[in-house]
Design an enzyme around this catalytic site. Structure first.
Site: not given
Ligand code: PSU
Ligand code: MN
Length: 295
Positions: A25, A157
């Site tokens: 990504e 996370k």
């Molecule tokens: N994991 C990381 N850093 C990030 C993300 C995940 O270590 O920046 C990002 C990924 O791109 C994931 C996104 O898909 O955060 C999810 O964001 P949201 O909860 O707004 O959907």
């Protein structure tokens, strides 16, 4: 509509030869780290994929095209003002010509369009804490529910509601495989997560499970690999989420805000752990992809 999707030469050849390819990504490049760490992490992830015997395909939107296999120098264009692209945002961004950094869900969507089924990341998005106020559930989950893939991660996370996310993963039919662990890693923290739905200790078994799952009409498999260096930052996460609420940070901005807060308030420790786990997960995705290509 010509050339909506542009696949880099190296990736195209690898796909034609049915060799292992791993999608990466660009959200973490643009929004996951302060510059220049995002680009460094992206390039180190590509190197880890190669070392595992697979071809990296870093994905993002540039100049009106969905690019699969960005050049190293192009990663520099994924700065904090890049749009954050979930699955819903890819087409809009490409047509409107903005720079767009793909999330896990956005990356899976673009990768699937060219037949790439493996990706590495830090952690999957999920149910944000406090649901339904705000009613924020990451589009990563919707993408995982409908796209066949293997996502190598360090779990979910811990800034999220991990228990709710785990329940929703089960509802959506997404197997959660612990790589060498019985519990789902919590991103920075290897311990304390919920039970996984299955444990695997070797990558070839994961490749065979993925193939079987897809043949049964299943979609994404989430693989959780504990971070090599584990960090307990639960109190700091509470603080970061409180700061986000206080400052009215909402929606797509929450994850980058909280990550930046942790980086700033842990003396860079979360940044180092985050960087290393992303790179290691890219390598794991490469190893699984290589095993799958050899099935
Ligand atoms: N994991 C990381 N850093 C990030 C993300 C995940 O270590 O920046 C990002 C990924 O791109 C994931 C996104 O898909 O955060 C999810 O964001 P949201 O909860 O707004 O959907
Ligand atoms: Mn969200």
């Amino acid at each position: 509509m010509q050339h909506l999707i542009q696949v880099g030469d190296e990736v195209r050849t690898a796909l034609e030869d049915e060799r292992a390819v791993v999608a990466l990504e660009t959200t973490l490049v643009a929004h996951g780290f302060p510059a220049p760490d995002g680009v460094e992490t992206g390039l180190a992830s590509e190197a880890a994929v190669r070392a595992a015997g697979a071809t990296p395909a870093t994905i993002g939107v540039l100049d009106g095209k969905i690019r699969i296999g960005l050049e190293p120098a192009e990663l520099e264009r994924f700065t904090p003002d890049a749009s954050k692209l979930g699955p819903r945002d890819l087409a809009v961004c490409a047509v409107q010509g903005a720079v767009g950094a793909t999330t896990v869900g956005g990356t899976l969507t673009a990768a699937a369009a060219v037949g790439i089924r493996f990706m590495g990341t830090g952690g999957l998005g999920g149910v944000h804490r406090g649901f339904p106020t705000p009613p924020d559930v990451s589009a990563d989950l919707g993408a995982a529910a409908r796209i066949p893939a293997v996502v190598a991660s360090s779990g979910v996370k811990s800034i999220l509601d991990v228990a709710a996310t785990t329940e929703l993963l089960e509802t959506l039919g997404i197997p959660v495989i612990g790589f060498g662990t019985d519990t789902l890693p919590l991103f920075y923290d290897a311990a304390g997560g919920p039970q996984v739905s299955a444990r695997c200790d070797d990558v070839s078994e994961i490749a065979r499970i993925a193939e079987a799952h897809w043949r049964l009409g299943g979609n994404t498999i989430l693989v959780g690999r504990p971070p090599t260096q584990s960090l307990d930052v639960a109190p700091l996460i509470e603080e970061a989420l409180a700061a986000a609420a206080r400052e009215g940070v909402a929606g797509q901005a929450v994850t980058p805000f909280v990550l930046a807060y942790l980086h700033d308030h842990s003396d860079g420790e979360t940044r180092r752990v985050n960087r290393d786990l992303i790179v290691d997960n890219a390598g794991l995705a490469g190893a699984i992809a290589a095993e799958h290509a050899a099935l």
